[in-house]
Write an enzyme that holds these catalytic residues in place. Structure first.
Site, short mmCIF file in Angstrom:
data_model
loop_
_atom_site.label_atom_id
_atom_site.label_comp_id
_atom_site.label_asym_id
_atom_site.label_seq_id
_atom_site.Cartn_x
_atom_site.Cartn_y
_atom_site.Cartn_z
N CYS A 85 3.69 61.81 -6.35
CA CYS A 85 3.14 63.14 -6.64
C CYS A 85 1.90 63.23 -5.79
O CYS A 85 0.90 62.58 -6.06
CB CYS A 85 2.79 63.31 -8.12
N CYS B 222 -1.20 65.26 -7.85
CA CYS B 222 -1.86 64.60 -8.99
C CYS B 222 -1.06 63.37 -9.38
O CYS B 222 -1.17 62.35 -8.71
CB CYS B 222 -2.11 65.57 -10.15
N SER B 223 -0.26 63.45 -10.40
CA SER B 223 0.46 62.25 -10.82
C SER B 223 1.64 62.62 -11.69
O SER B 223 1.93 61.94 -12.66
CB SER B 223 -0.47 61.34 -11.61
N CYS B 224 2.33 63.72 -11.36
CA CYS B 224 3.50 64.12 -12.14
C CYS B 224 4.51 62.97 -12.10
O CYS B 224 4.70 62.34 -11.05
CB CYS B 224 4.09 65.40 -11.56
#
Lengths: 103, 217
Positions: B121, B124-126
């Site tokens: 991602c 962000c950090s999906c």
């Protein structure tokens, strides 16, 4: 067999994550909106240096949540500072081992 | 009165250096700020502290890569499930009881002899939480988020994965709406294995595309 890594490196990472997920589930903001805002904070923080996936990441998360709650008039920054300091005082004046509470 | 100065060193120092005061250990600054938000929102009746505890318990103890491994092992052993997973992963995994909390869509991408898939991602950090739990720190780091796209083969080699030059590499960028699960290649020598035995060798990294599934020596 290898022990699994803990999901969260610090208790406050877990608290912050849960608080945000809960607020999303109660309908305060939708997740794509949250992801947009959080991405923007990460990008801004990452200009000056390379962020790690631990405290750097969750500091950006916290800043984003504080901003979102402030914009929605749910927690204004001065109030957050005041209560944060009250918690600090509570920790400083509570004997070791006793539950820490706001007075 | 003694006053603890919160600076960057203190943020990272837990517990704080001990002084002669017999008080509780002071949490780092961000932890106090999170507590302040909780206090304010609880007083306004906007959050339920028990719900927060339940969310933490779920992600600390219940949800993790074992869920994704169960999905992959089933896909390896049940052709019908495999077809359903590739056609509509969201529906296939929800039938197994795995739902996205944010209403996101899940897509399964399968590694073959020709193609290797890898997930990042960049913004962000999906991450597919219901199947893999909370992402590890490396997945959330700037280094991985930037380099997985720019130099994926180098990143893979750092994970100990070297692909033949002719293998195509596809890097999938997750979003708040779409999350990916890599279906790794089933290793040779696992014919006739039970679903549980297969699930036990499927690692989180393999389901992000940063590892391969191998038979333990």
């Amino acid at each position: 067999m290898k022990r699994p890594e803990p999901a969260f490196a610090e208790p406050w990472h877990a608290q912050l994550f849960a608080l945000t997920v809960h607020l999303n589930e109660t309908g305060l903001f939708d997740w794509p909106h949250w992801a947009d805002r959080f991405s923007a904070t990460l990008k801004r923080h990452g200009v000056a240096r390379e962020l790690n996936g631990g405290d750097d990441y969750f500091n950006a998360w916290l800043e984003t949540l504080e901003a979102v709650l402030s914009e929605q008039s749910l927690a204004d920054p001065a109030q957050v500072d005041r209560i944060r300091n009250a918690w600090e005082q509570a920790y400083m004046t509570t004997p070791h081992g006793a539950p820490v509470r706001l007075i | 009165m003694f006053r603890w100065t919160v600076d960057s060193a203190a943020r990272n120092a837990a517990p704080m250096p001990h002084d002669d005061h017999d008080h509780s250990v002071l949490p780092p600054d961000p932890a106090l700020r999170v507590k302040a938000l909780e206090t304010i929102l609880t007083e306004k009746g906007l959050i339920d502290p028990a719900a927060l505890d339940a969310i933490i318990d779920t992600y600390q103890n219940k949800v993790g890569p074992q869920n994704g491994a169960a999905v992959v092992a089933r896909a390896w052993t049940e052709p019908e499930f495999h077809a359903a997973l590739m056609a509509d992963a969201t529906a296939a995994v929800s039938e197994m009881g795995f739902y996205g909390r944010q209403g996101e869509h899940l897509v399964a991408v399968e590694n073959t002899g020709d193609v290797h898939n890898m997930v990042v991602c960049t913004l962000c950090s999906c991450y597919p939480w219901p199947l893999l739990g909370i992402p590890p720190a490396w997945y959330k780091s700037d280094a991985y988020r930037a380099r997985a796209v720019r130099e994926p083969r180098v990143v893979l080699s750092e994970f100990g994965v070297t692909l033949p030059d002719e293998t195509k590499l596809r890097v999938w960028d997750s979003t708040a709406e779409v999350r990916y699960l890599v279906i790794p290649r089933r290793p040779d020598g696992t014919e006739g294995w039970s679903v549980d035995d297969l699930a036990a060798i499927i690692s989180r990294d393999a389901m992000v595309g940063c590892g391969l599934v191998t038979v333990p020596a």
